[in-house]
Design a protein around this motif. Structure first.
Motif, PDB file in Angstrom:
ATOM      1  N   PRO A 149       0.798  -1.229   0.000  1.00  0.00           N
ATOM      2  CA  PRO A 149       0.000   0.000   0.000  1.00  0.00           C
ATOM      3  C   PRO A 149       0.832   1.281   0.000  1.00  0.00           C
ATOM      4  O   PRO A 149       0.531   2.218  -0.736  1.00  0.00           O
ATOM      5  N   ARG A 153       0.875   4.237  -2.910  1.00  0.00           N
ATOM      6  CA  ARG A 153       0.504   5.627  -2.636  1.00  0.00           C
ATOM      7  C   ARG A 153       1.583   6.613  -3.063  1.00  0.00           C
ATOM      8  O   ARG A 153       1.296   7.718  -3.503  1.00  0.00           O
ATOM      9  N   ILE A 170      10.328   2.361   4.143  1.00  0.00           N
ATOM     10  CA  ILE A 170       9.062   2.386   4.884  1.00  0.00           C
ATOM     11  C   ILE A 170       8.233   1.140   4.553  1.00  0.00           C
ATOM     12  O   ILE A 170       7.614   0.525   5.429  1.00  0.00           O
ATOM     13  N   ASP A 173       9.648  -1.516   6.535  1.00  0.00           N
ATOM     14  CA  ASP A 173       9.266  -1.355   7.941  1.00  0.00           C
ATOM     15  C   ASP A 173       7.871  -1.924   8.200  1.00  0.00           C
ATOM     16  O   ASP A 173       7.652  -2.623   9.201  1.00  0.00           O
ATOM     17  N   SER A 174       6.914  -1.651   7.300  1.00  0.00           N
ATOM     18  CA  SER A 174       5.559  -2.183   7.480  1.00  0.00           C
ATOM     19  C   SER A 174       5.584  -3.712   7.474  1.00  0.00           C
ATOM     20  O   SER A 174       4.842  -4.361   8.203  1.00  0.00           O
ATOM     21  N   ALA A 177       7.120  -5.146  10.675  1.00  0.00           N
ATOM     22  CA  ALA A 177       6.243  -4.998  11.835  1.00  0.00           C
ATOM     23  C   ALA A 177       5.156  -6.073  11.877  1.00  0.00           C
ATOM     24  O   ALA A 177       4.678  -6.430  12.938  1.00  0.00           O
ATOM     25  N   ILE A 214      13.754   6.998  10.852  1.00  0.00           N
ATOM     26  CA  ILE A 214      12.542   7.129  10.035  1.00  0.00           C
ATOM     27  C   ILE A 214      11.478   6.111  10.446  1.00  0.00           C
ATOM     28  O   ILE A 214      10.291   6.378  10.311  1.00  0.00           O
ATOM     29  N   LEU A 217       9.801   7.959  13.270  1.00  0.00           N
ATOM     30  CA  LEU A 217       9.042   9.113  12.779  1.00  0.00           C
ATOM     31  C   LEU A 217       7.811   8.660  12.009  1.00  0.00           C
ATOM     32  O   LEU A 217       6.733   9.243  12.112  1.00  0.00           O
ATOM     33  N   TRP A 218       7.959   7.596  11.235  1.00  0.00           N
ATOM     34  CA  TRP A 218       6.840   7.085  10.454  1.00  0.00           C
ATOM     35  C   TRP A 218       5.737   6.591  11.382  1.00  0.00           C
ATOM     36  O   TRP A 218       4.558   6.895  11.218  1.00  0.00           O
ATOM     37  N   GLY A 221       4.162   9.512  13.079  1.00  0.00           N
ATOM     38  CA  GLY A 221       3.395  10.287  12.103  1.00  0.00           C
ATOM     39  C   GLY A 221       2.075   9.609  11.764  1.00  0.00           C
ATOM     40  O   GLY A 221       1.018  10.248  11.732  1.00  0.00           O
ATOM     41  N   LEU A 222       2.120   8.281  11.546  1.00  0.00           N
ATOM     42  CA  LEU A 222       0.879   7.543  11.244  1.00  0.00           C
ATOM     43  C   LEU A 222      -0.108   7.672  12.390  1.00  0.00           C
ATOM     44  O   LEU A 222      -1.299   7.927  12.178  1.00  0.00           O
ATOM     45  N   LEU A 223       0.382   7.472  13.604  1.00  0.00           N
ATOM     46  CA  LEU A 223      -0.516   7.537  14.764  1.00  0.00           C
ATOM     47  C   LEU A 223      -1.097   8.939  14.901  1.00  0.00           C
ATOM     48  O   LEU A 223      -2.259   9.099  15.283  1.00  0.00           O
ATOM     49  N   VAL A 225      -1.613  11.135  12.351  1.00  0.00           N
ATOM     50  CA  VAL A 225      -2.638  11.301  11.308  1.00  0.00           C
ATOM     51  C   VAL A 225      -3.913  10.570  11.730  1.00  0.00           C
ATOM     52  O   VAL A 225      -5.025  11.095  11.617  1.00  0.00           O
ATOM     53  N   PHE A 226      -3.734   9.364  12.255  1.00  0.00           N
ATOM     54  CA  PHE A 226      -4.894   8.567  12.665  1.00  0.00           C
ATOM     55  C   PHE A 226      -5.686   9.282  13.761  1.00  0.00           C
ATOM     56  O   PHE A 226      -6.920   9.362  13.705  1.00  0.00           O
ATOM     57  N   LEU A 229      -8.054  12.064  12.603  1.00  0.00           N
ATOM     58  CA  LEU A 229      -9.216  11.808  11.739  1.00  0.00           C
ATOM     59  C   LEU A 229     -10.468  12.351  12.420  1.00  0.00           C
ATOM     60  O   LEU A 229     -10.566  12.336  13.655  1.00  0.00           O
TER      61      LEU A 229
END
Lengths: 234, 234
Positions: A149, A153, A170, A173-174, A177, A214, A217-218, A221-223, A225-226, A229
């Motif tokens: 994904p 993007r 990144i 990293d996903s 995890a 990173i 930070l990623w 950053g995701l948390l 943005v989440f 919402l």
């Protein structure tokens, strides 16, 4: 398992591989899955492997054995990337035919030979292969879905190489995890078009300052943005 | 294919399913994969299905047929969620035995019966099943990998239901973006512990204002976090 990603973009190529190999959960090891063949100023080739380790090691042993034999085609005398994809595909098919279909494998082959543009191929266990394009500028092998994904993007054919490498890291990293069969260290390489150089190779452990930075930070950053919402409204 | 996710959390349960079914790329349809069985004030059951459509439809037909038959166990008279998981597993196993192993399927069963806490099970084609836990509060079936990283980052057993639903929707968005075999509309349901209600069911099309909004915000937010990563330094 494995996760390898390769990108063929406007300004060059990006390669990232993990290094975890397992034969059952009690037999986990690290093996390099990114292999570089270099002839200065004339060709740079990168092979990445997923699937059975015995198969990919055999393919690499056979390809290396033939280098220097004048009377047959090999990685350093074949005239085009297409010819090299044919050669690697035939070698892979023959090893699987010899050892058995249950020991399959898939390869990514990228690189450049003087006189051609850089090219990237995904080579199947049957020995045939597909080539990347402007619309589909990347291939993944192994545990590819977790990290797809973010690539879909972010990545375009025109993406600069430094951003593309960030994207690949990144994506890795996903995958790290969510899947314990993919593990550090990573092997990474940046190839600038027409450089015919293999100098930008990197080994990335869990101590690597930039990768650690990173990843954090990623995640933050995701948390963030989440958490920003708008409230659920169904 | 399919993507279904179910979560059993401290304050209740979340269920989200896509609706795409395909038998080859020229035969794509929408079928509901989230099925609710309700007995007011006494039990709420949710079944989600992935795999062969004929198999999951047969299982549901057989389960529905038996409802009301006093002399045998069925969805509305079984005394515990465990008994219902056994019943559903046996039905699934029998259908696959009848039709053939190539027509497999996997089910998620969640819900609550008065006198018990809510429980969530993943039921395999062989008819056996596993139950969620505080450490692993969610299950996914079908195309689960694309949408797993975001759940692993965000979801905890203590996560409130509204945030958990946001997380499930974002997970679905990642899957929709990377896999054409998963498609809108979505069926979603929120279950609050001890409510014994099925009132919070939602049908989410591509016109759904909230889902469209958070998909856009999520995409923009990810790209923004990505663009703010420090310059590549390997």
């Amino acid at each position: 398992m494995t996760y390898c990603v390769a990108m063929r973009l406007a300004s060059g190529m990006i390669f990232v591989s993990d290094s975890r190999t397992n034969a059952g959960v009690d037999h986990i090891s690290s093996f390099r899955k990114l292999h570089v063949f270099q002839q200065n100023d004339e060709r740079t080739l990168v092979l990445q492997s997923a699937g059975n380790l015995a198969t990919s090691q055999s393919v690499l042993s056979l390809l290396r054995r033939d280098i220097g034999e004048a009377e047959k085609p090999h990685l350093l005398n074949s005239g085009s990337m297409y010819d090299i994809a044919l050669l690697v595909g035939e070698t892979l098919r023959n090893v699987i035919k010899r050892d058995g279909d249950e020991f399959g494998g898939t390869l990514l082959l990228g690189g450049q030979i003087r006189g051609e543009a850089p090219r990237l191929f995904q080579i199947y266990p049957q020995g045939n292969f597909i080539e990347s394009s402007v619309d589909t500028p990347y291939f993944q092998i192994g545990e590819s879905k977790y990290g797809k994904p973010i690539i879909d993007r972010v990545l375009r054919y025109e993406t600069p190489l430094n951003q593309a490498m960030q994207c690949a890291l990144i994506s890795m990293d996903s995958t790290l995890a969510s899947n314990i069969s993919v593990g550090l260290p990573l092997d990474a390489m940046v190839y600038h078009s027409d450089s015919f150089s293999d100098s930008e190779q990197y080994h990335i452990t869990d101590q690597h300052p930039y990768f650690s930075q990173i990843r954090q930070l990623w995640s933050k950053g995701l948390l963030s943005v989440f958490s920003q919402l708008p409230p659920l409204q169904l």
